[in-house]
Design an enzyme around this catalytic site. Structure first.
Site, mmCIF file in Angstrom:
data_model
loop_
_atom_site.group_PDB
_atom_site.id
_atom_site.type_symbol
_atom_site.label_atom_id
_atom_site.label_comp_id
_atom_site.label_asym_id
_atom_site.label_seq_id
_atom_site.Cartn_x
_atom_site.Cartn_y
_atom_site.Cartn_z
ATOM 1 N N CYS A 290 6.075 -5.280 0.331
ATOM 2 C CA CYS A 290 6.208 -3.947 -0.250
ATOM 3 C C CYS A 290 6.143 -2.871 0.847
ATOM 4 C CB CYS A 290 5.174 -3.759 -1.364
ATOM 5 S SG CYS A 290 5.674 -2.484 -2.521
ATOM 6 N N GLU B 261 0.675 -11.494 -3.282
ATOM 7 C CA GLU B 261 -0.790 -11.647 -3.246
ATOM 8 C C GLU B 261 -1.438 -11.257 -4.579
ATOM 9 O OE1 GLU B 261 0.930 -9.251 -2.089
ATOM 10 O OE2 GLU B 261 -0.110 -7.361 -2.418
ATOM 11 N N ARG C 66 12.810 3.254 -0.305
ATOM 12 C CA ARG C 66 11.475 3.363 -0.918
ATOM 13 C C ARG C 66 11.590 3.686 -2.400
ATOM 14 N NH1 ARG C 66 8.206 7.740 1.413
ATOM 15 N NH2 ARG C 66 6.471 6.715 0.377
ATOM 16 N N ILE D 232 5.454 -3.059 -7.675
ATOM 17 C CA ILE D 232 4.728 -1.801 -7.897
ATOM 18 C C ILE D 232 5.356 -0.717 -7.022
ATOM 19 C CG2 ILE D 232 2.499 -0.631 -7.775
ATOM 20 C CD1 ILE D 232 1.186 -3.453 -7.917
ATOM 21 N N ARG D 233 5.986 0.244 -7.651
ATOM 22 C CA ARG D 233 6.710 1.283 -6.894
ATOM 23 C C ARG D 233 7.423 0.646 -5.706
ATOM 24 N NH1 ARG D 233 4.352 5.223 -4.461
ATOM 25 N NH2 ARG D 233 2.368 4.169 -4.255
ATOM 26 N N HIS E 120 4.709 -8.130 -4.589
ATOM 27 C CA HIS E 120 3.345 -8.420 -4.128
ATOM 28 C C HIS E 120 2.971 -9.868 -4.407
ATOM 29 C CE1 HIS E 120 1.840 -4.253 -3.367
ATOM 30 N NE2 HIS E 120 2.878 -3.972 -4.122
ATOM 31 N N GLY F 255 0.874 -1.174 0.000
ATOM 32 C CA GLY F 255 0.000 0.000 0.000
ATOM 33 C C GLY F 255 0.902 1.212 0.000
ATOM 34 N N GLU F 256 0.753 2.041 0.976
ATOM 35 C CA GLU F 256 1.595 3.248 1.073
ATOM 36 C C GLU F 256 2.088 3.346 2.519
ATOM 37 O OE1 GLU F 256 2.857 5.390 -1.148
ATOM 38 O OE2 GLU F 256 3.822 6.092 0.684
ATOM 39 N N SER F 257 3.393 3.191 2.676
ATOM 40 C CA SER F 257 3.927 3.069 4.035
ATOM 41 C C SER F 257 3.724 4.332 4.863
ATOM 42 C CB SER F 257 5.401 2.676 3.990
ATOM 43 O OG SER F 257 6.149 3.619 3.241
HETATM 44 N N1 GLN Z 1 6.153 2.986 -2.532
HETATM 45 C C1 GLN Z 1 5.264 2.528 -1.500
HETATM 46 C C2 GLN Z 1 5.685 3.004 -0.125
HETATM 47 O O1 GLN Z 1 6.666 3.648 0.034
HETATM 48 C C3 GLN Z 1 5.165 1.034 -1.471
HETATM 49 C C4 GLN Z 1 4.493 0.557 -2.730
HETATM 50 C C5 GLN Z 1 3.662 -0.652 -2.528
HETATM 51 O O2 GLN Z 1 3.397 -1.132 -1.423
HETATM 52 N N2 GLN Z 1 3.187 -1.140 -3.634
HETATM 53 O O3 GLN Z 1 5.018 2.725 0.822
#
Ligand code: GLN
Length: 191
Positions: free
Chosen positions: A80, A176, A109, A138-139, A174, A48-50
């Protein structure tokens, strides 16, 4: 198996992790409150987004109880953003971003850069048979430093992307989001 495995359900890929766990015979439990946490044997911290998860961990009252369970040795698997939440050192993090600092890695990150924000690749994973694992990035972060107690299970271009330290596992990708359940199976096998 049959363990109750929590999935931190504040944000991110919660349903996909729960589905993978159920398919492998574990009992997924969505964890939103300290009470939810008290019933689980292990915890997955999803992608997700940390930075957002760090904020929600504070406002939900979950940060301290999770930190306490991790200190007691609760097995955990971070994927991630979840990898970032477990790391002792977060590079390119926001200054106010918190992590549980239990897995002895420095993680950067968005390390794969914008031009390859997302990609899918076959990964050779130590301890996993049957050919390369289908891995979606993903990112994604990668590991820039892994401490002495950390096993590197897979790498991309020489950068660790799947690591294990005792009861803790973390993936930059990921697991999942593909139909390949072997990385979840590897985590559950250690419970
Ligand atoms: N770039 C995201 C972060 O810094 C992580 C990306 C992800 O979980 N797909 O949290």
């Amino acid at each position: 198996m049959g363990e109750k495995v929590g999935v931190l359900a504040l944000q991110g890929d919660v349903r996909e992790h729960a589905a993978a766990l159920a398919e492998l015979g574990a009992h997924p439990v969505e964890v939103r409150t300290p009470q939810d946490l008290s019933g689980v044997d292990a915890l997955i911290l999803p992608g997700g987004e940390s930075t957002t998860m760090s904020l929600l961990l504070g406002s939900s009252g979950l940060f301290d109880p999770i930190a306490a369970r991790l200190a007691e040795g609760m097995p955990a698997f971070g994927t991630c953003a979840g990898m970032i939440l477990l790391a002792t050192d977060v590079l390119d993090g926001r200054p106010d971003q918190r992590s549980f600092a239990v897995l002895d890695i420095a993680v950067r990150r968005n390390a794969f850069g914008r031009q390859v924000d997302s990609f899918e690749t076959g990964l050779d994973v130590a301890g996993v048979v049957g050919g390369p694992v289908d891995a979606v990035f993903i990112r994604a972060p990668f590991v820039e430093r892994a401490g002495d107690g950390v096993e590197v299970l897979a790498e991309v271009d020489g950068h660790p992307v799947l690591v294990r330290q005792g009861p803790l596992m973390a993936a930059a990708f990921h697991p999942e989001l593909s139909d390949d359940l072997r990385v979840h199976h590897l985590f559950l096998g250690g419970l």
